[in-house]
Design a protein around this motif. Structure first.
Motif, mmCIF file in Angstrom:
data_model
loop_
_atom_site.group_PDB
_atom_site.id
_atom_site.type_symbol
_atom_site.label_atom_id
_atom_site.label_comp_id
_atom_site.label_asym_id
_atom_site.label_seq_id
_atom_site.Cartn_x
_atom_site.Cartn_y
_atom_site.Cartn_z
ATOM 1 N N ARG A 148 0.836 -1.208 0.000
ATOM 2 C CA ARG A 148 0.000 0.000 0.000
ATOM 3 C C ARG A 148 0.874 1.262 0.000
ATOM 4 N NH1 ARG A 148 -5.465 -0.454 1.406
ATOM 5 N NH2 ARG A 148 -6.111 -2.443 2.310
ATOM 6 N N GLN A 149 0.371 2.291 -0.674
ATOM 7 C CA GLN A 149 1.009 3.595 -0.577
ATOM 8 C C GLN A 149 0.777 4.159 0.819
ATOM 9 O OE1 GLN A 149 0.457 6.262 -4.151
ATOM 10 N NE2 GLN A 149 -1.237 4.860 -4.485
ATOM 11 N N PRO A 150 1.751 4.811 1.410
ATOM 12 C CA PRO A 150 1.515 5.466 2.701
ATOM 13 C C PRO A 150 0.613 6.679 2.533
ATOM 14 C CG PRO A 150 3.713 5.973 1.895
ATOM 15 C CD PRO A 150 3.143 4.942 0.955
ATOM 16 N N ARG A 152 0.129 10.235 2.593
ATOM 17 C CA ARG A 152 1.016 11.396 2.554
ATOM 18 C C ARG A 152 0.352 12.634 1.962
ATOM 19 N NH1 ARG A 152 3.166 8.733 5.645
ATOM 20 N NH2 ARG A 152 5.311 7.931 5.696
ATOM 21 N N GLN A 172 -7.151 7.456 4.122
ATOM 22 C CA GLN A 172 -7.381 7.309 5.561
ATOM 23 C C GLN A 172 -8.776 6.739 5.825
ATOM 24 O OE1 GLN A 172 -6.548 10.917 7.682
ATOM 25 N NE2 GLN A 172 -6.830 10.017 9.714
ATOM 26 N N ASP A 344 -8.297 4.818 11.525
ATOM 27 C CA ASP A 344 -7.156 5.735 11.522
ATOM 28 C C ASP A 344 -7.495 7.080 12.152
ATOM 29 O OD1 ASP A 344 -5.720 3.816 10.069
ATOM 30 O OD2 ASP A 344 -6.517 4.580 8.180
ATOM 31 N N ALA A 371 -3.440 10.387 11.105
ATOM 32 C CA ALA A 371 -2.554 10.635 9.963
ATOM 33 C C ALA A 371 -2.155 12.098 9.844
ATOM 34 C CB ALA A 371 -3.244 10.186 8.668
ATOM 35 N N ASP A 374 1.543 13.331 9.428
ATOM 36 C CA ASP A 374 2.240 12.966 8.199
ATOM 37 C C ASP A 374 1.808 13.795 6.999
ATOM 38 O OD1 ASP A 374 3.660 10.917 9.507
ATOM 39 O OD2 ASP A 374 2.006 9.509 9.218
#
Length: 456
Positions: A148-150, A152, A172, A344, A371, A374
Motif C-alpha cells: 500500500r502507498q503510505p 502522505r 485514511q 485511523d 494521519a 504525516d
C-alpha cells in the motif's frame, strides 16, 4: 442469458428462468442434489439432503411455485443453515432446496454513477437496468499492507473543522461517532458534495426508508449524485441483505480504486453492519460475548475496514468514513470501542453542541486524526496545537467564567481564551452550502491568532 440474470431477484418467474437456463447452470456452476427444508427458527432455515459452501446461494421453492433466494451462513451436522434475502411468506415444510455453488459477485462499471441500488445490485431509482459488463468479487482479498502507498497527501473534504484541525489524508479510514439526531447524515451529505474525489460511494445500511429518499433527493442532490453510487438497504430488509450492502459498497469502491480513481466511501452505519452480523451469528448458535455481541462481529469489522485505504504505488485510493452509533451517547459501547481501535482516527459529534445550535457538532477535544502529523506542515501543526490548547483551557474554566467567579486579569491565558472563544466558535461552525478548502481553513486559522499564531 447469463447466470447472474438467471438467479437475479428481479426475474419475474424463478421457475421459468431456471428451466430455460438449467443446461447453462450445469456448465458454469454445477447444481448439487436437491435438498428439502426441514426446519425454520426465526429467520434461519435448515435444509437436509444437499451440500453447498458457506457464502454460496440456495433457492427455496415457495407455495406459489416461485423461488426464495437464500445464502449459506453455516451448517449443523448434515444440515445447511440458510438465511433468506427476503420475506419467508409462502415457504412450506419439506420445500425443495436447490443449491447453486456460486458466490455472489457485484456488477461494476462507470454506468453505476448516479444510480441507487440495493444489496442485490438491483436498481431502486427506476432508471432501468445498470448496463454493466464487469463483475467484482464480493469478498475480495485485502491488499498486502506492505504494497500500500503510505498516507502522505491531504484530502480536501470541504469542512473547516476537518480541513483546519483534523486533517484527513487520502486513503485514511475514519469513524464518525454520534448518537441519533446530532446531524451526521447532513454532515455526510456535505462531505459527499464538497470532497475533492473522483468517485463517491455511499452505503445506507439499516436506515429508515424515508431517510434514504431524503438523503438522495435533498442532502446529495443532483450535483452530488452525478459522481456518486448509492447502495441502500433500509431497516426492514433481512440482516443478510444489510450485511451484504456493506460488502457491495466496498467492492464498488475497490473497482474504481483499481481504475486509478480517488474514491470517497461513506458508510452509514458501521453499527448496523455489526448488528446484522450479530443477528446472523446468534441465529446459527454462536454464543454472545460482549454485551450480546458474538466474537465473529469483532472479527468482521476489521475484515471490512481493511479493504479500504490506498492501493499499490501509482494506483487510486479509498478514503472511508464510517458512522458509528453511540447508543445512549455511550463512547464505551463495544462497537464504538472496537471501531476506535481499528480506524485511523475518529470524529466525535456532541449532542450538547447540536442542541445548542452548533453545526457541525464536532467535539474537537475528543476527535483525533492519526494521519495528521504525516500530511501537515510545521506551521499548520503549530496553529492546530494553539487552537486546541486555547479551546481546552476555556472548557476547563467554563463553569467559573459562566458564574462570574473568574476575575479578568487573573490569568493571561484564560483572558485570551475568553477573548478568542467567539472567533474559535465561528471557525468551527459552517453553513451546509458553504465549502471551506484546506487553504481557506488554514488562512482563517492563522488570522484567528494573528501574527502570534505562526510563531507559537
Amino acid at each position: 442469458m447469463s447466470l447472474h440474470a438467471a438467479v437475479s431477484r428481479s426475474a419475474p418467474d424463478w421457475a421459468a428462468h431456471l428451466h430455460a437456463c438449467r443446461d447453462r447452470l450445469s456448465e458454469e456452476t454445477p447444481v448439487q442434489v436437491e435438498g428439502r427444508l426441514r426446519r425454520i427458527v426465526g429467520m434461519l432455515l435448515e435444509a437436509e439432503g444437499c451440500s453447498a459452501a458457506i457464502g454460496s446461494r440456495c433457492l427455496v421453492e415457495t407455495r406459489q411455485g416461485g423461488w426464495l433466494e437464500t445464502e449459506v451462513v453455516g451448517f449443523s451436522g448434515d444440515r445447511l443453515q440458510l438465511m433468506p434475502t427476503g420475506e419467508l411468506g409462502g415457504i412450506e415444510p419439506n420445500a425443495r432446496v436447490l443449491p447453486i455453488n456460486r458466490v455472489v459477485d457485484v456488477p461494476v462499471g462507470p454506468s453505476l454513477l448516479g444510480r441507487v441500488i440495493d444489496a442485490s445490485s438491483q436498481p431502486l431509482d427506476g432508471k432501468g437496468p445498470l448496463n454493466t459488463t464487469h463483475y467484482q468479487p464480493l469478498l475480495a482479498t485485502p491488499i498486502n499492507p506492505l504494497q500500500r502507498q503510505p498516507i502522505r497527501e491531504p484530502l480536501d473534504v470541504g469542512l473547516s473543522a476537518l480541513n483546519g484541525l483534523l486533517c484527513v489524508g487520502r486513503g485514511q479510514r475514519l469513524g464518525l461517532f454520534a448518537g441519533s439526531g446530532v446531524g451526521k447524515s447532513v454532515l455526510l451529505g456535505m462531505m459527499t458534495r464538497f470532497t475533492r474525489a473522483d468517485i463517491v460511494v455511499v452505503a445506507l445500511i439499516g436506515e429508515r426508508g424515508r431517510e434514504v429518499k431524503e438523503f438522495v433527493d435533498h442532502i446529495l442532490g443532483a450535483e452530488g449524485m452525478a459522481r456518486a453510487v448509492v447502495v441502500a438497504t433500509p431497516a426492514d430488509h433481512s440482516p443478510l441483505m444489510r450485511l451484504r450492502a456493506a460488502w457491495v459498497a466496498t467492492a464498488i469502491a475497490e473497482y474504481f480504486r483499481d481504475q486509478g480513481k480517488q474514491v470517497l466511501l461513506l458508510m452509514d452505519s458501521l453499527t448496523r453492519f455489526a448488528q446484522a452480523q450479530r443477528e446472523i451469528s446468534l441465529a446459527v448458535g454462536e454464543p454472545p460475548a460482549t454485551k450480546g455481541y458474538p466474537p465473529s462481529v469483532f472479527a468482521r469489522l476489521p475484515a471490512l475496514v481493511e479493504r479500504a485505504g490506498n492501493g499499490p504505488a501509482g494506483g487510486g485510493s479509498i478514503t472511508a468514513f464510517y458512522t458509528v452509533l453511540a447508543e445512549g451517547d455511550d463512547q464505551q459501547d463495544p462497537i464504538v470501542d472496537s471501531a476506535r481501535a481499528i480506524l485511523d482516527g475518529h470524529i466525535v459529534l456532541s449532542r450538547a453542541l447540536a442542541e445548542s445550535g452548533h453545526f457541525p457538532a464536532i467535539d474537537i477535544e475528543q476527535s483525533v486524526s492519526r494521519a495528521m502529523n504525516d500530511i501537515t506542515q510545521r506551521d499548520h501543526k503549530l496553529l492546530i496545537r494553539r487552537f486546541r490548547q486555547t479551546w481546552a483551557l476555556y472548557q476547563q474554566n467554563r463553569d467559573l467564567i459562566s458564574i462570574g467567579a473568574y476575575q479578568r486579569g487573573s490569568d493571561p491565558r484564560v483572558d485570551e481564551a475568553v477573548r478568542l472563544l467567539p472567533l474559535m466558535t465561528r471557525f468551527l461552525q459552517q453553513d451546509t452550502d458553504d465549502a471551506v478548502s484546506v487553504e481557506r481553513a488554514k488562512e482563517a486559522l492563522s488570522a484567528l491568532f494573528g501574527d502570534e499564531g505562526g510563531a507559537a
